[in-house]
Design an enzyme around this catalytic site. Sequence first.
Site, PDB file in Angstrom:
ATOM      1  N   VAL A 152       0.839  -1.205   0.000  1.00 16.69           N
ATOM      2  CA  VAL A 152       0.000   0.000   0.000  1.00 16.69           C
ATOM      3  C   VAL A 152       0.871   1.252   0.000  1.00 16.69           C
ATOM      4  O   VAL A 152       0.672   2.172  -0.805  1.00 16.69           O
ATOM      5  CB  VAL A 152      -0.953  -0.011   1.214  1.00 16.69           C
ATOM      6  CG1 VAL A 152      -1.826   1.229   1.213  1.00 16.69           C
ATOM      7  CG2 VAL A 152      -1.803  -1.271   1.213  1.00 16.69           C
ATOM      8  N   TYR A 153       1.843   1.289   0.884  1.00 16.68           N
ATOM      9  CA  TYR A 153       2.736   2.441   0.974  1.00 16.68           C
ATOM     10  C   TYR A 153       3.488   2.643  -0.340  1.00 16.68           C
ATOM     11  O   TYR A 153       3.554   3.757  -0.878  1.00 16.68           O
ATOM     12  CB  TYR A 153       3.727   2.233   2.120  1.00 16.68           C
ATOM     13  CG  TYR A 153       4.750   3.329   2.268  1.00 16.68           C
ATOM     14  CD1 TYR A 153       4.392   4.563   2.793  1.00 16.68           C
ATOM     15  CD2 TYR A 153       6.076   3.125   1.894  1.00 16.68           C
ATOM     16  CE1 TYR A 153       5.334   5.575   2.933  1.00 16.68           C
ATOM     17  CE2 TYR A 153       7.020   4.131   2.027  1.00 16.68           C
ATOM     18  CZ  TYR A 153       6.645   5.354   2.551  1.00 16.68           C
ATOM     19  OH  TYR A 153       7.580   6.353   2.680  1.00 16.68           O
TER      20      TYR A 153
END
Length: 242
Positions: A152-153
Site C-alpha cells: 500500500v505504501y
Amino acid sequence: MARELEGKVAAITGAASGIGLASAEAMLAAGARVVLVDRDEAALTAVCKKLGAAAIPLKLDLLDSRSCATLLPQILEKAGQLDILHANAGSYVGGDLVDVDPDAIDRMLNLNINVVMKNVHDVLPHMIERRSGDIIVTSSLAAHFPTPWEPVYASSKWAINAFVQIVRRQVFKYGIRVGSISPGPVITSLLSDWPEEKLKEARESGSLIEASEIANVVLFMLTRPRGMTIRDVIILPTNFDL
C-alpha cells in the site's frame, strides 16, 4: 555555512519531527524563514521555540479538506511570500495486504497522494505569478522498488512520483523547479510499523539513514543555479541490500 537561502520563505509539511524537522533546521541554517506545518501543536510549539524567530509554526490538519485549503493563505499571512514548498507529510502502512485495515488505507492514500496534490495545486498560482519557486516532495525508495512488505505504501509513492514528473514538465516554463527525494529507510517514527525482524536486521547491519542526511540533500537541490534542476534523488545507506 553560507546563507544561500537568505530572503527566501519555505514551508514544510510534517515539520515537527523526522525529515521535515531536519529539513527545517537545514533551511533555517541557510538563512530562510521557515513555516513549519504540522497537526501536533505541542510538538510544533516546542520545536519552533527551540529553533528561534525565523521558525514560524502553523498548526494544520492536512487531512481535513477545509483546513488543507487554508495552507497558502496562512503562509502568506504569516510570512508574506512562498519560495519553497517541501511537501513532506506522509504516513506509512506496511505488512501483508490481507491484514491491512481498509480505513488505514484510505487515510494513508489521502495524506500521501491527495494532500500532496492539493498542496502543490494551491501554491502553484503564487509561484507562477512570481515566476520562481521550488517544490520538493518526499517520496521513497519504495517508489522505485517493489518492496514485498509494503504494497500500500509503495503504491502511494509510485503514484506521487508520476505526479512529480508530470507537474515538473508543466511548470518549468514559469521558473519553477519540481523534484523529489526518495530515501531508503530513515530513522523516524514511520519505521514503527516495520516488521520487527526487518527493523532488527536493518539496525544491526547499519542500513538506516539519519534524517539530517536527507536534509543535506534537500538543501543541495535548492541551492543549485536556477538553470539546473535536480529532478529525483534516491538516497540509500551504503549497507542497504536490495
